[in-house]
Design a protein around this motif. Sequence first.
Motif, mmCIF file in Angstrom:
data_model
loop_
_atom_site.group_PDB
_atom_site.id
_atom_site.type_symbol
_atom_site.label_atom_id
_atom_site.label_comp_id
_atom_site.label_asym_id
_atom_site.label_seq_id
_atom_site.Cartn_x
_atom_site.Cartn_y
_atom_site.Cartn_z
ATOM 1 N N THR A 380 0.822 -1.205 0.000
ATOM 2 C CA THR A 380 0.000 0.000 0.000
ATOM 3 C C THR A 380 0.860 1.259 0.000
ATOM 4 O O THR A 380 1.824 1.387 0.758
ATOM 5 N N ILE A 381 0.502 2.177 -0.879
ATOM 6 C CA ILE A 381 1.218 3.457 -1.008
ATOM 7 C C ILE A 381 0.397 4.537 -0.292
ATOM 8 O O ILE A 381 -0.814 4.627 -0.486
ATOM 9 N N ILE A 382 1.058 5.317 0.533
ATOM 10 C CA ILE A 382 0.372 6.412 1.240
ATOM 11 C C ILE A 382 0.854 7.722 0.643
ATOM 12 O O ILE A 382 1.983 8.153 0.864
ATOM 13 N N ARG A 383 0.002 8.363 -0.117
ATOM 14 C CA ARG A 383 0.345 9.601 -0.825
ATOM 15 C C ARG A 383 -0.552 10.726 -0.315
ATOM 16 O O ARG A 383 -1.767 10.668 -0.484
ATOM 17 N N GLY A 384 0.045 11.668 0.352
ATOM 18 C CA GLY A 384 -0.726 12.786 0.873
ATOM 19 C C GLY A 384 -1.806 12.352 1.839
ATOM 20 O O GLY A 384 -2.888 12.940 1.882
ATOM 21 N N GLY A 385 -1.541 11.281 2.613
ATOM 22 C CA GLY A 385 -2.509 10.774 3.582
ATOM 23 C C GLY A 385 -3.525 9.822 3.010
ATOM 24 O O GLY A 385 -4.334 9.254 3.753
ATOM 25 N N GLU A 386 -3.513 9.600 1.699
ATOM 26 C CA GLU A 386 -4.469 8.678 1.060
ATOM 27 C C GLU A 386 -3.808 7.322 0.834
ATOM 28 O O GLU A 386 -2.686 7.247 0.313
ATOM 29 N N ASN A 387 -4.504 6.253 1.231
ATOM 30 C CA ASN A 387 -4.020 4.900 0.969
ATOM 31 C C ASN A 387 -4.358 4.506 -0.467
ATOM 32 O O ASN A 387 -5.536 4.554 -0.871
ATOM 33 N N ILE A 388 -3.352 4.099 -1.209
ATOM 34 C CA ILE A 388 -3.536 3.746 -2.617
ATOM 35 C C ILE A 388 -3.044 2.322 -2.842
ATOM 36 O O ILE A 388 -1.912 1.987 -2.503
ATOM 37 N N ALA A 389 -3.906 1.477 -3.422
ATOM 38 C CA ALA A 389 -3.533 0.096 -3.757
ATOM 39 C C ALA A 389 -2.927 0.081 -5.156
ATOM 40 O O ALA A 389 -3.595 0.471 -6.121
ATOM 41 N N VAL A 408 3.422 -0.571 -10.022
ATOM 42 C CA VAL A 408 3.376 0.783 -9.455
ATOM 43 C C VAL A 408 3.993 0.739 -8.063
ATOM 44 O O VAL A 408 3.595 -0.070 -7.224
ATOM 45 N N ILE A 409 4.968 1.596 -7.841
ATOM 46 C CA ILE A 409 5.749 1.625 -6.608
ATOM 47 C C ILE A 409 5.666 3.010 -5.986
ATOM 48 O O ILE A 409 5.634 4.023 -6.694
ATOM 49 N N GLY A 410 5.643 3.075 -4.652
ATOM 50 C CA GLY A 410 5.700 4.356 -3.955
ATOM 51 C C GLY A 410 7.121 4.645 -3.494
ATOM 52 O O GLY A 410 7.700 3.843 -2.762
ATOM 53 N N VAL A 411 7.687 5.756 -3.942
ATOM 54 C CA VAL A 411 9.026 6.148 -3.501
ATOM 55 C C VAL A 411 8.910 7.389 -2.609
ATOM 56 O O VAL A 411 7.940 8.143 -2.674
ATOM 57 N N SER A 412 9.896 7.570 -1.770
ATOM 58 C CA SER A 412 9.865 8.662 -0.785
ATOM 59 C C SER A 412 9.752 10.025 -1.460
ATOM 60 O O SER A 412 10.386 10.285 -2.491
ATOM 61 N N ASP A 413 8.935 10.894 -0.840
ATOM 62 C CA ASP A 413 8.765 12.242 -1.361
ATOM 63 C C ASP A 413 8.609 13.192 -0.171
ATOM 64 O O ASP A 413 7.783 12.935 0.723
ATOM 65 N N PRO A 414 9.399 14.294 -0.108
ATOM 66 C CA PRO A 414 9.362 15.177 1.054
ATOM 67 C C PRO A 414 8.038 15.907 1.232
ATOM 68 O O PRO A 414 7.660 16.263 2.356
ATOM 69 N N GLU A 415 7.288 16.105 0.144
ATOM 70 C CA GLU A 415 6.031 16.838 0.233
ATOM 71 C C GLU A 415 4.836 15.907 0.441
ATOM 72 O O GLU A 415 3.990 16.149 1.306
ATOM 73 N N TRP A 416 4.778 14.818 -0.334
ATOM 74 C CA TRP A 416 3.610 13.952 -0.339
ATOM 75 C C TRP A 416 3.785 12.692 0.501
ATOM 76 O O TRP A 416 2.854 11.911 0.639
ATOM 77 N N GLY A 417 4.953 12.491 1.066
ATOM 78 C CA GLY A 417 5.225 11.259 1.801
ATOM 79 C C GLY A 417 5.716 10.175 0.858
ATOM 80 O O GLY A 417 6.804 9.629 1.017
ATOM 81 N N GLN A 418 4.911 9.865 -0.140
ATOM 82 C CA GLN A 418 5.303 8.965 -1.223
ATOM 83 C C GLN A 418 4.703 9.487 -2.518
ATOM 84 O O GLN A 418 3.640 10.113 -2.526
ATOM 85 N N ARG A 419 5.407 9.219 -3.617
ATOM 86 C CA ARG A 419 4.835 9.526 -4.923
ATOM 87 C C ARG A 419 4.882 8.286 -5.785
ATOM 88 O O ARG A 419 5.609 7.331 -5.503
ATOM 89 N N LEU A 420 4.080 8.297 -6.835
ATOM 90 C CA LEU A 420 3.848 7.098 -7.639
ATOM 91 C C LEU A 420 4.799 7.019 -8.820
ATOM 92 O O LEU A 420 4.897 7.956 -9.618
#
Length: 478
Positions: A380-389, A408-420
């Motif tokens: 699960t990817i958490i982007r801007g507080g939203e859980n994304i499958a 689709v992978i979530g990588v670290s992002d300083p603004e969004w937490g993770q980006r796609l």
Amino acid sequence: MNLSMILEMAASNGDRAVATVGDRTLTAARLDTLARRAALDFRNHPAVLYLAANHLAYPVALFGAALAGVPFVPLNYRLGEQQLTALINRHPGALVLEEADLDALTDDALDEIDTSDLEGRWDGDEVAAIIYTSGTTSDPKPAILRHRHLLAYVLNTMEFSSAAETDASLVSVPPYHIAGLTNLLSNFYTGRRVVYLAAFDPKVWLDTVRREGVTHAMLVPTMLARIVAELGDREAATPSLQSLAYGGSRTPRPVLEHALRAFPDTGFVNAYGLTETASSVAVLGPEDHRVAFASDDPAVRERLGSVGRPLPGIEIEIRTEDGTPVEAGDSGLIYVRGEQISGEYGNRSVLDEEGWFSTRDLGHLDSDGYLFVEGRSDDTIIRGGENIAPAEIEDVLLAHPAIIEAAVIGVSDPEWGQRLVAVLVGSADPDEIRQWVKDRLRSSKTPDTIVFRDELPKTETGKLLRRNLLAELENTHA
């Protein structure tokens, strides 16, 4: 009860063929003799480790270990020397069977010997097999399967000696996969001859189905994709093939629909299960496939993406992270319960106090009880507080005609937490791909970055190695 019960029941069929590799075939009676002979040696060791491809010696070793009352441990022989050595060292004193040792287990020239003192090992709580999980997100763990777990799967889902004498099942999944082990047990119990392929090749697979009159087969999605690619726009021309089961990981919808067209007279079965559940716990059967594929109702057609309904003896619940059951249609963690569920690693059980096992898969049940698996909770990817499958986005990407595979992978992002980041096999304009997703989902689920690769990292059974991709992408696209 002990797995040797299946051997004993199969042996009652005497000269009936039970296993074929190339031009060699074992009868039920001969397998019984070979397994008993092997058991005399096996019982002098604490475990039997099998480090080889599919071979006539595989059922000999499995049933020989059951008769000897020691665990059978099929290991991934394709691992590097360091990884294999580490696994072997976990089993001090075990008998290690490698390729060079296998012919001796099936040698017809050896004299008959007295094996009468092998009777009486019937404790269902003894360990039957130890199978190391594939480790797509972490290091492999030793899943413990006791005789009662494996027998519960077979006895609850199969009918003894129900197959026709001409039935044959083609097995090309590797012997260290749970499907390889349970396929053997279920086919022997039903009386269906097992035809083994030591290595998978789509053309060889098709030729073998035709030559051997194969009636049943089981594939992982990567194998199914290679077969339909080999066929192109042609039909398979495999009139004997009654049933084609697939599972082990998610099957891209375009691959499945291509396969349904290529095998129009074959019944398809999607099986969902884990090593820890002693094989399948839910199945989408042939009639489900036919109805969904032919339907114009989006809700019914969507069932092609499901794994069907629970098998007999299995209960399924969807729960929130805190363990609260959810309503039909709501997503959550998939929990399963039943006699065949082990949920045990080493000497540690992870079943809850009521016997439920958390698969760590996310999913939902529809109003008719069909189970939809949405991916691993670890993914699960958490982007801007939203859980994304990731699976939801991957399905949309795979619907694009230019995309063959997608992750689709979530990588670290300083603004969004993770980006796609979408890693794709295929060829298309990245902006076009992003717009394709945005039109079908929404902006927050549109990949920020598109990366193309010649192939995606996978296990030998076709499971995506997300941790490998994440390690690479964190260094190059973070």
